[in-house]
Scaffold this active site. Structure first.
Site, mmCIF file in Angstrom:
data_model
loop_
_atom_site.group_PDB
_atom_site.id
_atom_site.type_symbol
_atom_site.label_atom_id
_atom_site.label_comp_id
_atom_site.label_asym_id
_atom_site.label_seq_id
_atom_site.Cartn_x
_atom_site.Cartn_y
_atom_site.Cartn_z
ATOM 1 N N GLY A 107 0.871 -1.233 0.137
ATOM 2 C CA GLY A 107 0.041 0.130 0.152
ATOM 3 C C GLY A 107 0.819 1.145 -0.125
ATOM 4 O O GLY A 107 0.291 2.448 -0.175
ATOM 5 N N CYS A 108 2.035 1.031 0.123
ATOM 6 C CA CYS A 108 3.017 2.310 0.349
ATOM 7 C C CYS A 108 3.669 2.290 -0.992
ATOM 8 O O CYS A 108 4.722 1.650 -1.205
ATOM 9 C CB CYS A 108 3.830 2.194 1.681
ATOM 10 S SG CYS A 108 4.977 3.608 1.913
ATOM 11 N N GLY A 109 3.784 3.724 -1.543
ATOM 12 C CA GLY A 109 4.604 3.799 -2.648
ATOM 13 C C GLY A 109 5.982 4.703 -2.387
ATOM 14 O O GLY A 109 6.757 4.717 -3.401
#
Length: 268
Positions: A107-109
Site C-alpha cells: 500500500g505504500c509507494g
C-alpha cells in the site's frame, strides 16, 4: 513459472451456519528491481506481467527512457523474483542518484526514499490535449470491470487501465495499486498524451507523479484523492477526476478537458 493466483480452503460463517469452501486469492511475492546488478527496490507484487512491471517502474519513476533500457531479465529465485534491468551507461549513472532501498507493504509507494525532496518532487507538466465528455468518463468507469479478470477471481486486486478513442485499450492488475500503474505504463506501445489513466484505487501524490511522468493528461479514479494529490495535479496541469461511478464523478482540477458540460450550478 509462478502463478498469479492460488486456491485455499476456508470456513465461512453466515446466518449462524459454518460452511467449508475454496477461495481463490491473488499471489504476492517479493520482487526485486535491480539495475546493472545493483538492487534498487524490493516490492511485494503479483508475479504476472513482470517485464511490463520492470519497464513501467523504470519509466514512471523517471529513472530512464525506453531507449535507455538495454534488456530485462526475469530471474526466479527461492525467495521471489529478481528483475534484472540493464541500462545504458548514462542512465545507470542517473539511476544511482535516485537510488532507493525499500522493502515495504504494497500500500505504500514511498517506503524507503532517501530524502523528503524525492518524496514530494514536482510532477512534470502535462502536455496532452485529450478531451472527454462526462458521458465518456462514466462509460469508461462502467467498462472497467470487464478488464479485471484477477479481481473477478479474487476480489483482491487493483487495476490500472488506458482509455483512448472511446474505449479501454489496455489494462494491468496487481495486488498493489502502484504496481498496476507501473505494469500498464510498461505495456503501453504509444505515448499517453491522447489517453486517460483509470484506477480502481484512491489517488495519492505518488500516483499523480507516475501519471504525469507517463504523460497522461487525465486521471480517473474510483476513490478519493488526497489533498496533496489534488495540489500536485493542479500544478502539473493534470485533470484529476475521482469518486468516479457509472452515474457520476468529481472533477478536482483542470475541468477544461471536460466537454459537453451543462451550466455549472454553484452550491453554497
Amino acid at each position: 513459472m509462478m502463478q498469479d493466483h492460488a486456491s485455499f480452503p476456508r470456513l465461512s460463517f453466515s446466518g449462524g451456519v459454518a460452511r467449508e469452501s475454496q477461495r481463490v486469492l491473488p499471489a504476492e511475492v517479493a520482487v526485486a528491481l535491480s539495475y546493472n546488478a545493483s538492487t534498487h527496490a524490493v516490492m511485494m507484487a503479483t508475479p504476472a506481467d513482470l517485464t511490463d512491471f520492470a519497464r513501467g517502474f523504470t519509466l514512471a519513476e523517471g529513472l530512464a527512457a525506453l531507449e535507455e533500457i538495454e534488456r530485462i531479465d526475469v530471474v526466479e529465485t527461492a525467495l521471489g523474483v529478481d528483475l534484472q534491468i540493464w541500462l545504458t551507461e548514462g542512465a545507470a549513472a542517473r539511476q544511482q542518484q535516485r537510488r532507493r532501498s525499500m522493502a515495504g507493504p504494497i500500500g505504500c509507494g514511498l517506503c524507503g526514499l532517501d530524502s523528503l525532496e524525492e518524496a514530494v518532487r514536482d510532477a512534470p507538466a502535462v502536455q496532452g490535449t485529450l478531451r472527454m465528455s462526462p458521458a465518456q468518463v462514466m462509460a469508461a468507469v462502467a467498462a472497467l470491470p470487464q478488464h479485471q479478470p484477477l479481481h473477478d477471481l479474487t476480489r483482491a486486486a487493483h487495476c490500472a487501465a488506458l482509455w483512448t478513442r472511446g474505449s479501454i485499450a489496455l489494462s494491468r492488475e496487481d495486488v498493489g495499486r502502484h504496481n498496476a500503474v507501473d505494469k500498464l505504463v510498461g505495456a503501453m506501445a504509444q505515448p499517453a498524451q491522447g489517453a486517460a489513466l483509470i484506477l480502481t484505487s484512491r489517488v495519492s501524490i505518488d500516483l499523480v507523479q507516475k501519471a504525469c511522468t507517463a504523460g497522461f493528461p487525465v486521471l480517473i479514479a474510483a476513490s478519493a484523492p488526497t489533498a496533496a494529490a489534488v495540489q500536485m495535479a493542479d500544478g502539473a496541469g493534470l485533470t484529476l477526476i475521482a469518486n468516479a461511478r457509472p452515474d457520476g464523478f468529481d472533477c478536482y482540477t483542470h475541468p477544461h478537458r471536460l466537454t459537453d458540460c451543462k451550466e455549472v450550478a454553484h452550491v453554497a
